[in-house]
Motif scaffolding. Structure first.
Motif, PDB file in Angstrom:
ATOM      1  N   GLN A  44     -19.662  46.542  14.914  1.00 20.04           N
ATOM      2  CA  GLN A  44     -19.863  45.046  15.384  1.00 20.04           C
ATOM      3  C   GLN A  44     -19.952  43.941  14.367  1.00 20.04           C
ATOM      4  O   GLN A  44     -19.744  42.884  14.392  1.00 20.04           O
ATOM      5  CB  GLN A  44     -21.479  45.222  15.780  1.00 20.04           C
ATOM      6  CG  GLN A  44     -21.850  43.891  16.444  1.00 20.04           C
ATOM      7  CD  GLN A  44     -23.503  43.948  16.793  1.00 20.04           C
ATOM      8  OE1 GLN A  44     -24.188  44.794  16.433  1.00 20.04           O
ATOM      9  NE2 GLN A  44     -23.962  43.074  17.678  1.00 20.04           N
ATOM     10  N   LYS A  45     -20.036  44.398  13.062  1.00 18.55           N
ATOM     11  CA  LYS A  45     -20.144  43.452  12.128  1.00 18.55           C
ATOM     12  C   LYS A  45     -18.538  42.745  11.683  1.00 18.55           C
ATOM     13  O   LYS A  45     -18.515  41.721  11.618  1.00 18.55           O
ATOM     14  CB  LYS A  45     -20.605  44.236  10.577  1.00 18.55           C
ATOM     15  CG  LYS A  45     -20.785  43.258   9.524  1.00 18.55           C
ATOM     16  CD  LYS A  45     -21.508  43.967   8.411  1.00 18.55           C
ATOM     17  CE  LYS A  45     -22.390  42.837   7.645  1.00 18.55           C
ATOM     18  NZ  LYS A  45     -23.373  43.732   6.765  1.00 18.55           N
ATOM     19  N   ALA A  50     -14.847  38.564  12.809  1.00 11.71           N
ATOM     20  CA  ALA A  50     -13.391  38.227  13.339  1.00 11.71           C
ATOM     21  C   ALA A  50     -13.628  37.144  14.701  1.00 11.71           C
ATOM     22  O   ALA A  50     -12.740  36.121  14.828  1.00 11.71           O
ATOM     23  CB  ALA A  50     -12.790  39.501  13.986  1.00 11.71           C
ATOM     24  N   LEU A  51     -14.865  37.128  15.404  1.00  5.80           N
ATOM     25  CA  LEU A  51     -15.136  36.225  16.359  1.00  5.80           C
ATOM     26  C   LEU A  51     -15.415  34.982  15.545  1.00  5.80           C
ATOM     27  O   LEU A  51     -14.832  33.794  16.181  1.00  5.80           O
ATOM     28  CB  LEU A  51     -16.505  36.692  17.181  1.00  5.80           C
ATOM     29  CG  LEU A  51     -16.587  35.705  18.327  1.00  5.80           C
ATOM     30  CD1 LEU A  51     -15.626  35.838  19.341  1.00  5.80           C
ATOM     31  CD2 LEU A  51     -18.072  36.145  19.002  1.00  5.80           C
ATOM     32  N   LYS A  52     -16.024  35.032  14.449  1.00 11.21           N
ATOM     33  CA  LYS A  52     -16.503  33.779  13.999  1.00 11.21           C
ATOM     34  C   LYS A  52     -15.165  32.947  13.141  1.00 11.21           C
ATOM     35  O   LYS A  52     -15.032  31.696  13.455  1.00 11.21           O
ATOM     36  CB  LYS A  52     -17.264  33.923  12.560  1.00 11.21           C
ATOM     37  CG  LYS A  52     -18.287  33.014  12.145  1.00 11.21           C
ATOM     38  CD  LYS A  52     -19.164  33.530  11.085  1.00 11.21           C
ATOM     39  CE  LYS A  52     -20.103  32.601  10.441  1.00 11.21           C
ATOM     40  NZ  LYS A  52     -20.938  32.953   9.337  1.00 11.21           N
ATOM     41  N   ARG A  78     -17.094  35.407  26.895  1.00 14.20           N
ATOM     42  CA  ARG A  78     -16.894  36.913  27.120  1.00 14.20           C
ATOM     43  C   ARG A  78     -16.653  37.650  25.744  1.00 14.20           C
ATOM     44  O   ARG A  78     -17.260  38.857  25.808  1.00 14.20           O
ATOM     45  CB  ARG A  78     -15.552  37.016  28.103  1.00 14.20           C
ATOM     46  CG  ARG A  78     -15.838  36.396  29.401  1.00 14.20           C
ATOM     47  CD  ARG A  78     -14.370  36.660  30.276  1.00 14.20           C
ATOM     48  NE  ARG A  78     -14.746  35.918  31.756  1.00 14.20           N
ATOM     49  CZ  ARG A  78     -14.019  35.753  32.557  1.00 14.20           C
ATOM     50  NH1 ARG A  78     -12.655  36.309  32.428  1.00 14.20           N
ATOM     51  NH2 ARG A  78     -14.113  35.285  33.900  1.00 14.20           N
ATOM     52  N   LEU A  79     -15.880  37.374  24.901  1.00 12.47           N
ATOM     53  CA  LEU A  79     -15.781  38.075  23.891  1.00 12.47           C
ATOM     54  C   LEU A  79     -17.261  38.194  23.025  1.00 12.47           C
ATOM     55  O   LEU A  79     -17.511  39.154  22.729  1.00 12.47           O
ATOM     56  CB  LEU A  79     -14.934  37.102  22.721  1.00 12.47           C
ATOM     57  CG  LEU A  79     -13.423  37.318  22.947  1.00 12.47           C
ATOM     58  CD1 LEU A  79     -12.593  36.743  22.124  1.00 12.47           C
ATOM     59  CD2 LEU A  79     -12.994  38.884  23.072  1.00 12.47           C
ATOM     60  N   ALA A  80     -18.176  37.147  22.958  1.00 10.59           N
ATOM     61  CA  ALA A  80     -19.309  37.003  22.410  1.00 10.59           C
ATOM     62  C   ALA A  80     -20.234  38.047  23.078  1.00 10.59           C
ATOM     63  O   ALA A  80     -20.893  38.689  22.081  1.00 10.59           O
ATOM     64  CB  ALA A  80     -20.145  35.724  22.274  1.00 10.59           C
ATOM     65  N   SER A  81     -20.193  38.089  24.386  1.00  7.85           N
ATOM     66  CA  SER A  81     -21.053  39.029  25.033  1.00  7.85           C
ATOM     67  C   SER A  81     -20.651  40.394  24.637  1.00  7.85           C
ATOM     68  O   SER A  81     -21.326  41.226  24.615  1.00  7.85           O
ATOM     69  CB  SER A  81     -21.055  38.843  26.483  1.00  7.85           C
ATOM     70  OG  SER A  81     -19.677  38.910  27.239  1.00  7.85           O
ATOM     71  N   ARG A  82     -19.209  40.791  24.520  1.00  8.81           N
ATOM     72  CA  ARG A  82     -18.723  42.075  24.170  1.00  8.81           C
ATOM     73  C   ARG A  82     -19.046  42.417  23.056  1.00  8.81           C
ATOM     74  O   ARG A  82     -19.578  43.629  22.585  1.00  8.81           O
ATOM     75  CB  ARG A  82     -17.232  42.082  24.709  1.00  8.81           C
ATOM     76  CG  ARG A  82     -16.860  42.146  26.124  1.00  8.81           C
ATOM     77  CD  ARG A  82     -15.362  42.078  26.465  1.00  8.81           C
ATOM     78  NE  ARG A  82     -14.624  42.994  25.727  1.00  8.81           N
ATOM     79  CZ  ARG A  82     -13.368  43.099  25.321  1.00  8.81           C
ATOM     80  NH1 ARG A  82     -12.554  42.184  25.569  1.00  8.81           N
ATOM     81  NH2 ARG A  82     -12.724  44.239  24.731  1.00  8.81           N
ATOM     82  N   VAL A  83     -19.074  41.576  22.099  1.00  3.77           N
ATOM     83  CA  VAL A  83     -19.303  41.712  20.673  1.00  3.77           C
ATOM     84  C   VAL A  83     -20.870  42.109  20.414  1.00  3.77           C
ATOM     85  O   VAL A  83     -21.261  43.267  19.926  1.00  3.77           O
ATOM     86  CB  VAL A  83     -18.998  40.895  19.640  1.00  3.77           C
ATOM     87  CG1 VAL A  83     -19.790  40.642  18.380  1.00  3.77           C
ATOM     88  CG2 VAL A  83     -17.519  40.389  19.583  1.00  3.77           C
TER      89      VAL A  83
END
Length: 87
Positions: A44-45, A50-52, A78-83
């Motif tokens: 998750q970290k 990577a999302l940031k 969608r990516l944020a919810s998956r992370v």
């Protein structure tokens, strides 16, 4: 085929814009792929980092006209919810 000078210039401009936009799209996809790989690994970290990093790139694609605003927002959401779901 373009005959007038204006049409010839337009064809050149279109080719240049296409190449630039293709590079931008490819760059954004690379960042998104890094997020996907981090999600797949279950870290998750790393996924959050990577999302940031990917978010500004994706939004830059919006300002440059590569992606529509809602498309970018949907991808980020969608990516944020998956992370978030990893944790």
């Amino acid at each position: 085929m373009a005959n007038s000078p204006q049409a010839k210039k337009r064809a050149r401009q279109n080719a240049t814009r296409f190449a630039v936009n293709k590079m931008r799209r490819s760059r954004i996809r690379t960042y998104l792929r890094a997020v996907e790989e981090a999600i797949a690994s279950g870290d998750q970290k790393a996924a959050a980092e990577a999302l940031k990093v990917a978010q500004p790139e994706l939004m830059r694609g919006v300002t440059k006209g590569v992606y529509h605003k809602n498309t970018a927002a949907r991808k980020m959401s969608r990516l944020a919810s998956r992370v978030k779901a990893i944790g």
